[in-house]
Scaffold this motif. Sequence first.
Motif, PDB file in Angstrom:
ATOM      1  N   HIS A 255     -24.844  28.102 -30.183  1.00 57.96           N
ATOM      2  CA  HIS A 255     -24.813  28.365 -31.623  1.00 57.96           C
ATOM      3  C   HIS A 255     -26.190  28.810 -32.107  1.00 57.96           C
ATOM      4  N   LYS A 256     -27.244  28.149 -31.632  1.00 56.93           N
ATOM      5  CA  LYS A 256     -28.604  28.515 -32.031  1.00 56.93           C
ATOM      6  C   LYS A 256     -28.966  29.906 -31.524  1.00 56.93           C
ATOM      7  N   ARG A 257     -28.611  30.202 -30.271  1.00 55.93           N
ATOM      8  CA  ARG A 257     -28.966  31.496 -29.696  1.00 55.93           C
ATOM      9  C   ARG A 257     -28.171  32.631 -30.345  1.00 55.93           C
ATOM     10  N   LEU A 258     -26.913  32.395 -30.644  1.00 58.64           N
ATOM     11  CA  LEU A 258     -26.111  33.427 -31.302  1.00 58.64           C
ATOM     12  C   LEU A 258     -26.585  33.655 -32.726  1.00 58.64           C
ATOM     13  N   ALA A 259     -27.037  32.582 -33.390  1.00 53.73           N
ATOM     14  CA  ALA A 259     -27.603  32.746 -34.730  1.00 53.73           C
ATOM     15  C   ALA A 259     -28.866  33.596 -34.665  1.00 53.73           C
ATOM     16  N   ALA A 260     -29.672  33.375 -33.628  1.00 54.25           N
ATOM     17  CA  ALA A 260     -30.882  34.175 -33.464  1.00 54.25           C
ATOM     18  C   ALA A 260     -30.565  35.638 -33.193  1.00 54.25           C
ATOM     19  N   LEU A 261     -29.381  35.909 -32.661  1.00 52.62           N
ATOM     20  CA  LEU A 261     -28.958  37.290 -32.410  1.00 52.62           C
ATOM     21  C   LEU A 261     -28.325  37.927 -33.647  1.00 52.62           C
ATOM     22  N   GLY A 262     -28.275  37.192 -34.746  1.00 52.26           N
ATOM     23  CA  GLY A 262     -27.815  37.768 -35.998  1.00 52.26           C
ATOM     24  C   GLY A 262     -26.422  37.381 -36.445  1.00 52.26           C
ATOM     25  N   HIS A 263     -25.764  36.482 -35.733  1.00 54.20           N
ATOM     26  CA  HIS A 263     -24.417  36.072 -36.117  1.00 54.20           C
ATOM     27  C   HIS A 263     -24.474  34.890 -37.083  1.00 54.20           C
TER      28      HIS A 263
END
Length: 310
Positions: A255-263
């Motif tokens: 969740h943290k990494r996908l948020a960092a990718l803009g999601h």
Amino acid sequence: MSFDREALIAACAARGVVARIVVASVAGSAPRETGASMLVWRDGQSGTIGGGALEHSATLAARDALTPGHRDLSRHALGPDLGQCCGGAVQVLTEVYDEASARALPEDVIMRGPGAAPLAVTRLRARIRTGQPVQTMLTGSWFIEPVSRPDRAVWIWGAGHVGRALVQVLAPLPGTDVTWVDTAADRFPEHVPNGVTAVPAAEPALMVAHAPPHAEHLIVTFSHSLDLELCHRLLAHGFDFAGLIGSATKRTRFHKRLAALGHGPQSIARITCPIGQPGLGRDPQAIAIGVAAQMLQTAGSDTRPLKDSA
């Protein structure tokens, strides 16, 4: 239920001569519904019309009549005739095919019976020409079945132990078309089940663009970095369901990494992790059973990528 023409062709290609046994009608209580079918050949079978005495009797009769072109419509009172506890009666149609006769079957609706077609069948043919749907039914001694077409696209990413177990559980489900992706041909087993398309791809994530936007995805690869890339691309591509193998800790990290990718959080929450039913255990087969149950209970959702507000 509908006629799985492709499965019949595949069975005939592999076995030579195959009998198809189908429940043509049901009155009262019976083990299976109209349209339930099975395939029988000399030393094996697949599918079921309900098990027990009815299936055993029908299987033996089919093996005694393995001649292409054979057709038999029989009625069975399940209690008086077969000693089954079901109180109803069924009519069972047995037809024998070879590969040539299976391939000659129509690709939309299969209508067959003895003698001239009754008026009801003529009317059904007119409905088919206007594009109206036709249901499986027995009218007189004529049996009508629409040909099945896969209506559920499942993409399995990863051909390890869990991926193989998932394929074995999901591939037999009616109407399911499975695409199975991994990094190389030698990642797949020697035998891939019917209805499954194995796709070796050096860069599997690039295959996301080829998936239908309504597909359901199960991500079970050997690589966390590939898992993340697949999630990232699927969130932009659209899907009905996306499941990621892993733990609650993996979910939090992703969740943290996908948020960092803009999601945004609403999009990320559409990815299910863990998948299946953890209480069943971590054995690949237990995971596959839990995932299958989860997917069968999951209704289709909006397939468009969600646009989150920042």
